[in-house]
Design a protein around this motif. Sequence first.
Motif, PDB file in Angstrom:
ATOM      1  N   ARG A 165       0.842  -1.208   0.000  1.00 31.43           N
ATOM      2  CA  ARG A 165       0.000   0.000   0.000  1.00 31.43           C
ATOM      3  C   ARG A 165       0.867   1.244   0.000  1.00 31.43           C
ATOM      4  O   ARG A 165       1.919   1.276   0.631  1.00 31.43           O
ATOM      5  CB  ARG A 165      -0.894   0.036   1.227  1.00 31.43           C
ATOM      6  CG  ARG A 165      -1.970  -0.995   1.228  1.00 31.43           C
ATOM      7  CD  ARG A 165      -2.933  -0.751   2.400  1.00 31.43           C
ATOM      8  NE  ARG A 165      -4.077  -1.617   2.287  1.00 31.43           N
ATOM      9  CZ  ARG A 165      -4.068  -2.897   2.609  1.00 31.43           C
ATOM     10  NH1 ARG A 165      -2.986  -3.460   3.072  1.00 31.43           N
ATOM     11  NH2 ARG A 165      -5.158  -3.621   2.475  1.00 31.43           N
ATOM     12  N   ASP A 214      -3.266   4.832   1.845  1.00 27.41           N
ATOM     13  CA  ASP A 214      -4.102   3.933   1.044  1.00 27.41           C
ATOM     14  C   ASP A 214      -4.692   2.869   1.968  1.00 27.41           C
ATOM     15  O   ASP A 214      -3.968   2.054   2.534  1.00 27.41           O
ATOM     16  CB  ASP A 214      -3.279   3.277  -0.056  1.00 27.41           C
ATOM     17  CG  ASP A 214      -4.087   2.338  -0.929  1.00 27.41           C
ATOM     18  OD1 ASP A 214      -5.320   2.232  -0.743  1.00 27.41           O
ATOM     19  OD2 ASP A 214      -3.486   1.703  -1.817  1.00 27.41           O
ATOM     20  N   PHE A 215      -6.010   2.881   2.129  1.00 29.92           N
ATOM     21  CA  PHE A 215      -6.680   1.920   2.998  1.00 29.92           C
ATOM     22  C   PHE A 215      -7.532   0.939   2.199  1.00 29.92           C
ATOM     23  O   PHE A 215      -8.400   0.271   2.744  1.00 29.92           O
ATOM     24  CB  PHE A 215      -7.539   2.655   4.029  1.00 29.92           C
ATOM     25  CG  PHE A 215      -6.724   3.563   4.895  1.00 29.92           C
ATOM     26  CD1 PHE A 215      -5.917   3.044   5.889  1.00 29.92           C
ATOM     27  CD2 PHE A 215      -6.731   4.926   4.691  1.00 29.92           C
ATOM     28  CE1 PHE A 215      -5.143   3.874   6.691  1.00 29.92           C
ATOM     29  CE2 PHE A 215      -5.964   5.768   5.481  1.00 29.92           C
ATOM     30  CZ  PHE A 215      -5.163   5.243   6.479  1.00 29.92           C
ATOM     31  N   ASP A 236      -8.804  -2.312   0.288  1.00 29.93           N
ATOM     32  CA  ASP A 236      -8.639  -3.739   0.511  1.00 29.93           C
ATOM     33  C   ASP A 236      -9.644  -4.478  -0.369  1.00 29.93           C
ATOM     34  O   ASP A 236     -10.684  -3.928  -0.734  1.00 29.93           O
ATOM     35  CB  ASP A 236      -8.870  -4.099   1.973  1.00 29.93           C
ATOM     36  CG  ASP A 236      -8.240  -5.442   2.350  1.00 29.93           C
ATOM     37  OD1 ASP A 236      -7.517  -6.038   1.520  1.00 29.93           O
ATOM     38  OD2 ASP A 236      -8.462  -5.900   3.475  1.00 29.93           O
ATOM     39  N   CYS A 238     -12.461   0.530   1.526  1.00 25.28           N
ATOM     40  CA  CYS A 238     -11.367   1.487   1.752  1.00 25.28           C
ATOM     41  C   CYS A 238     -11.638   2.273   3.015  1.00 25.28           C
ATOM     42  O   CYS A 238     -12.643   2.168   3.628  1.00 25.28           O
ATOM     43  CB  CYS A 238     -11.185   2.429   0.593  1.00 25.28           C
ATOM     44  SG  CYS A 238     -12.591   3.437   0.179  1.00 25.28           S
TER      45      CYS A 238
END
Length: 131
Positions: free
Chosen positions: A103, A107-108, A110, A131
């Motif tokens: 990432r 940036d979250f 998934d 996210c």
Amino acid sequence: MSRGPERRERRAGQSDRPEPSPAGHGGEWPSPIRDGVWLDAAGTRWRRRGGLCTDKRVRRLLGSPEVRVLLFYGPHAPTEVEPADRDALWQRMSRYLEEPAVRDPGDFTDFDTGEFRDDQRRTLLVVEESC
């Protein structure tokens, strides 16, 4: 590299409820992977097979034109991913399927993936983006 077994077990075992949760209630997004079942618009009941898919299995399912692919994101109805668009989806999600996920800062995003079957043994790949 495929997902570690501890992540697959943790995410896939979050809930084994037999009925899908209603979308739009309490801010909860629809999640066939969490619920273990998906009832599509045609009334077909799809049941999850096992836990989360490995990256190798996802790639194989995305490459098969016989497999139906649904992308879930947010509280909205899922989007069907046509065979011509699956390579682009793979390119977008493949780095998130690795363990540990690669990432950028902040940036979250998934992706979780699950394989489903109906009573006629047809296959459905569910991709849930968050996210």
